[in-house]
Write a protein that holds these residues in place. Structure first.
Motif, PDB file in Angstrom:
ATOM      1  N   ASN A   1      22.677 104.301  17.358  1.00 29.21           N
ATOM      2  CA  ASN A   1      22.934 105.446  18.227  1.00 29.21           C
ATOM      3  C   ASN A   1      22.019 105.424  19.449  1.00 29.21           C
ATOM      4  OD1 ASN A   1      24.331 107.769  18.973  1.00 29.21           O
ATOM      5  ND2 ASN A   1      22.808 109.121  18.021  1.00 29.21           N
ATOM      6  N   THR A   2      21.875 104.226  20.039  1.00 28.19           N
ATOM      7  CA  THR A   2      21.037 104.067  21.221  1.00 28.19           C
ATOM      8  C   THR A   2      21.828 103.330  22.297  1.00 28.19           C
ATOM      9  OG1 THR A   2      20.137 101.960  20.405  1.00 28.19           O
ATOM     10  CG2 THR A   2      18.920 103.973  19.850  1.00 28.19           C
ATOM     11  N   GLU A   3      21.262 103.283  23.487  1.00 30.98           N
ATOM     12  CA  GLU A   3      21.877 102.526  24.558  1.00 30.98           C
ATOM     13  C   GLU A   3      20.804 101.902  25.437  1.00 30.98           C
ATOM     14  OE1 GLU A   3      24.338 105.349  26.571  1.00 30.98           O
ATOM     15  OE2 GLU A   3      22.669 106.238  27.682  1.00 30.98           O
ATOM     16  N   SER A   4      21.145 100.790  26.047  1.00 33.41           N
ATOM     17  CA  SER A   4      20.253 100.131  26.986  1.00 33.41           C
ATOM     18  C   SER A   4      21.066  99.766  28.222  1.00 33.41           C
ATOM     19  CB  SER A   4      19.620  98.893  26.350  1.00 33.41           C
ATOM     20  OG  SER A   4      20.617  97.990  25.908  1.00 33.41           O
ATOM     21  N   PHE A   5      20.407  99.171  29.227  1.00 35.78           N
ATOM     22  CA  PHE A   5      21.059  98.966  30.509  1.00 35.78           C
ATOM     23  C   PHE A   5      20.779  97.557  31.026  1.00 35.78           C
ATOM     24  CE2 PHE A   5      19.951 103.317  29.752  1.00 35.78           C
ATOM     25  CZ  PHE A   5      21.116 104.010  30.060  1.00 35.78           C
ATOM     26  N   ILE A   6      21.855  96.843  31.358  1.00 39.32           N
ATOM     27  CA  ILE A   6      21.734  95.493  31.906  1.00 39.32           C
ATOM     28  C   ILE A   6      21.947  95.567  33.406  1.00 39.32           C
ATOM     29  CG2 ILE A   6      22.630  93.141  31.870  1.00 39.32           C
ATOM     30  CD1 ILE A   6      23.596  93.606  29.054  1.00 39.32           C
ATOM     31  N   ILE A   7      21.058  94.918  34.149  1.00 39.39           N
ATOM     32  CA  ILE A   7      21.161  94.907  35.613  1.00 39.39           C
ATOM     33  C   ILE A   7      21.703  93.552  36.061  1.00 39.39           C
ATOM     34  CG2 ILE A   7      19.902  95.098  37.788  1.00 39.39           C
ATOM     35  CD1 ILE A   7      17.908  96.883  36.373  1.00 39.39           C
ATOM     36  N   PHE A   8      22.792  93.593  36.800  1.00 39.27           N
ATOM     37  CA  PHE A   8      23.413  92.392  37.351  1.00 39.27           C
ATOM     38  C   PHE A   8      23.199  92.375  38.858  1.00 39.27           C
ATOM     39  CE2 PHE A   8      25.520  93.068  33.390  1.00 39.27           C
ATOM     40  CZ  PHE A   8      25.964  91.829  32.949  1.00 39.27           C
ATOM     41  N   VAL A   9      23.015  91.182  39.398  1.00 42.42           N
ATOM     42  CA  VAL A   9      22.870  91.061  40.848  1.00 42.42           C
ATOM     43  C   VAL A   9      23.781  89.949  41.356  1.00 42.42           C
ATOM     44  CG1 VAL A   9      20.478  91.844  40.809  1.00 42.42           C
ATOM     45  CG2 VAL A   9      20.961  89.399  40.720  1.00 42.42           C
ATOM     46  N   ALA A  10      24.055  89.987  42.648  1.00 43.45           N
ATOM     47  CA  ALA A  10      24.850  88.929  43.266  1.00 43.45           C
ATOM     48  C   ALA A  10      24.091  87.603  43.159  1.00 43.45           C
ATOM     49  CB  ALA A  10      25.119  89.268  44.725  1.00 43.45           C
ATOM     50  N   PRO A  11      24.809  86.490  42.988  1.00 42.65           N
ATOM     51  CA  PRO A  11      24.154  85.185  42.792  1.00 42.65           C
ATOM     52  C   PRO A  11      23.124  84.843  43.862  1.00 42.65           C
ATOM     53  CG  PRO A  11      26.488  85.006  42.349  1.00 42.65           C
ATOM     54  CD  PRO A  11      26.278  86.389  42.896  1.00 42.65           C
ATOM     55  N   GLN A  12      23.397  85.200  45.122  1.00 39.47           N
ATOM     56  CA  GLN A  12      22.466  84.850  46.200  1.00 39.47           C
ATOM     57  C   GLN A  12      21.147  85.623  46.115  1.00 39.47           C
ATOM     58  OE1 GLN A  12      25.381  86.367  46.552  1.00 39.47           O
ATOM     59  NE2 GLN A  12      25.384  87.939  48.153  1.00 39.47           N
ATOM     60  N   HIS A  13      21.130  86.706  45.320  1.00 40.03           N
ATOM     61  CA  HIS A  13      19.913  87.513  45.181  1.00 40.03           C
ATOM     62  C   HIS A  13      19.201  87.268  43.850  1.00 40.03           C
ATOM     63  CE1 HIS A  13      22.105  90.558  47.989  1.00 40.03           C
ATOM     64  NE2 HIS A  13      21.431  89.666  48.685  1.00 40.03           N
ATOM     65  N   TYR A  14      19.736  86.347  43.044  1.00 43.20           N
ATOM     66  CA  TYR A  14      19.247  86.234  41.661  1.00 43.20           C
ATOM     67  C   TYR A  14      17.753  85.913  41.582  1.00 43.20           C
ATOM     68  CZ  TYR A  14      18.524  84.719  36.893  1.00 43.20           C
ATOM     69  OH  TYR A  14      18.029  84.593  35.626  1.00 43.20           O
ATOM     70  N   GLU A  15      17.304  84.866  42.219  1.00 48.90           N
ATOM     71  CA  GLU A  15      15.906  84.439  42.095  1.00 48.90           C
ATOM     72  C   GLU A  15      14.948  85.546  42.538  1.00 48.90           C
ATOM     73  OE1 GLU A  15      14.814  81.843  40.599  1.00 48.90           O
ATOM     74  OE2 GLU A  15      16.793  80.984  40.238  1.00 48.90           O
ATOM     75  N   PHE A  16      15.252  86.158  43.671  1.00 50.18           N
ATOM     76  CA  PHE A  16      14.402  87.227  44.195  1.00 50.18           C
ATOM     77  C   PHE A  16      14.398  88.428  43.251  1.00 50.18           C
ATOM     78  CE2 PHE A  16      14.168  91.073  47.009  1.00 50.18           C
ATOM     79  CZ  PHE A  16      12.817  90.977  47.299  1.00 50.18           C
ATOM     80  N   ALA A  17      15.592  88.841  42.826  1.00 52.87           N
ATOM     81  CA  ALA A  17      15.704  90.026  41.967  1.00 52.87           C
ATOM     82  C   ALA A  17      15.109  89.787  40.585  1.00 52.87           C
ATOM     83  CB  ALA A  17      17.167  90.441  41.849  1.00 52.87           C
ATOM     84  N   ARG A  18      15.255  88.577  40.060  1.00 56.63           N
ATOM     85  CA  ARG A  18      14.684  88.251  38.755  1.00 56.63           C
ATOM     86  C   ARG A  18      13.161  88.357  38.816  1.00 56.63           C
ATOM     87  NH1 ARG A  18      14.951  88.294  33.252  1.00 56.63           N
ATOM     88  NH2 ARG A  18      13.744  86.598  32.377  1.00 56.63           N
ATOM     89  N   GLY A  19      12.582  87.913  39.920  1.00 59.13           N
ATOM     90  CA  GLY A  19      11.132  88.035  40.094  1.00 59.13           C
ATOM     91  C   GLY A  19      10.692  89.486  40.117  1.00 59.13           C
TER      92      GLY A  19
END
Length: 276
Positions: A38-56
């Protein structure tokens, strides 16, 4: 869109999301529900061109969520929001994946043209006909609609389900689903009831079967359809077959689309193991 990480609560997710907005990172947040806990979590997706920056940025946030940069982001985003309109149709439209978005616009344009007096010409050009000289007619009934309510209902499901498929897998997968399910649903409806039908509902039933299948067969927490919504669609289809409803529905197209979608969830996703 590619996932950069998963956060356990909405508050933390909103803080990181606000910071990503300030950095002009294109992103999407999807909720993952755990019925057993009875819980929830949240996955954040980003555009491929922003992946490295956003992952950092995500890794920095996880290590130090109370960093002043992240705490101040919500205030700054709030100030920017004062100069913008509140969330509305245009904002919702901007968050839809490209193929889902622009195909929706095409459906609307076709319907408006029909409403403005070109119905006969459009139906003549797009109605079902199993002709080798015009093979597009196997699919084209799906892109025209017979009433405003018909269009709105189908667009709502197309945005909800098509957007999930496109963002989680790819636009190519959505195109494949559209073509196969439109052909299957249109052919079954035409063979049993005749060629006088139109609408995206057969494809939407395929998308529903596909998303539900991904959740059930592949245990996907990203691409799925809750049992209550899937159940509603099944009940709606059964009611259509009983003819108790005061509207005409392409019931065989619904059934053909549903079966096609369930089958495609086993075939297409198997070759993309790990994608969902």
């Amino acid at each position: 869109m590619e996932p950069i990480g998963q956060l356990p609560n909405l508050r933390a997710t909103m803080a990181l999301a606000d910071y990503l907005k300030l950095q002009n990172v294109e992103f999407d947040v999807r909720t993952v529900k755990e019925p057993e806990q009875n819980t929830e979590s949240f996955i954040i997706f980003v555009a491929p061109q922003h992946y490295e920056f956003a992952r950092g940025l995500y890794l920095e946030f996880v290590q130090n969520p109370h960093d002043e940069r992240f705490l101040n982001a919500s205030w700054q985003v709030g100030e920017v929001s004062k100069t913008q309109s509140s969330m509305g149709l245009s904002s919702l439209f901007s968050n839809i994946a490209p193929l889902t978005k622009w195909s929706s616009l095409a459906f609307v344009i076709i319907f408006v043209a029909s409403y403005l007096g070109f119905y006969r010409e459009i139906f003549t050009a797009l109605h079902f006909d199993l002709s080798w000289s015009e093979p597009y007619r196997l699919f084209s009934p799906a892109i025209m609609h017979l009433s405003l309510l018909h269009l709105v209902f189908n667009l709502a499901w197309w945005w909800y389900l098509g957007n999930q498929v496109e963002k989680t897998l790819s636009a190519g997968t959505l195109i494949t689903l559209f073509l196969i399910s439109a052909a299957a649903s249109n052919l079954l409806q035409a063979v049993i009831e005749g060629p006088n039908f139109a609408g995206l509902s057969g494809v939407n039933y395929a998308l529903a079967g596909f998303a539900w299948g991904c959740g059930v067969f592949h245990k996907s927490k990203i691409l799925n359809l809750p049992n209550n919504l899937f159940g509603f669609l099944i009940v709606w289809m059964v009611l259509g077959f009983t003819e108790w409803l005061p509207i005409n529905m392409a019931n065989w197209a619904h059934l053909g689309g549903l079966v096609a979608g369930l089958g495609l969830s086993l075939i297409l996703v198997k070759s993309k193991k790990g994608a969902v």
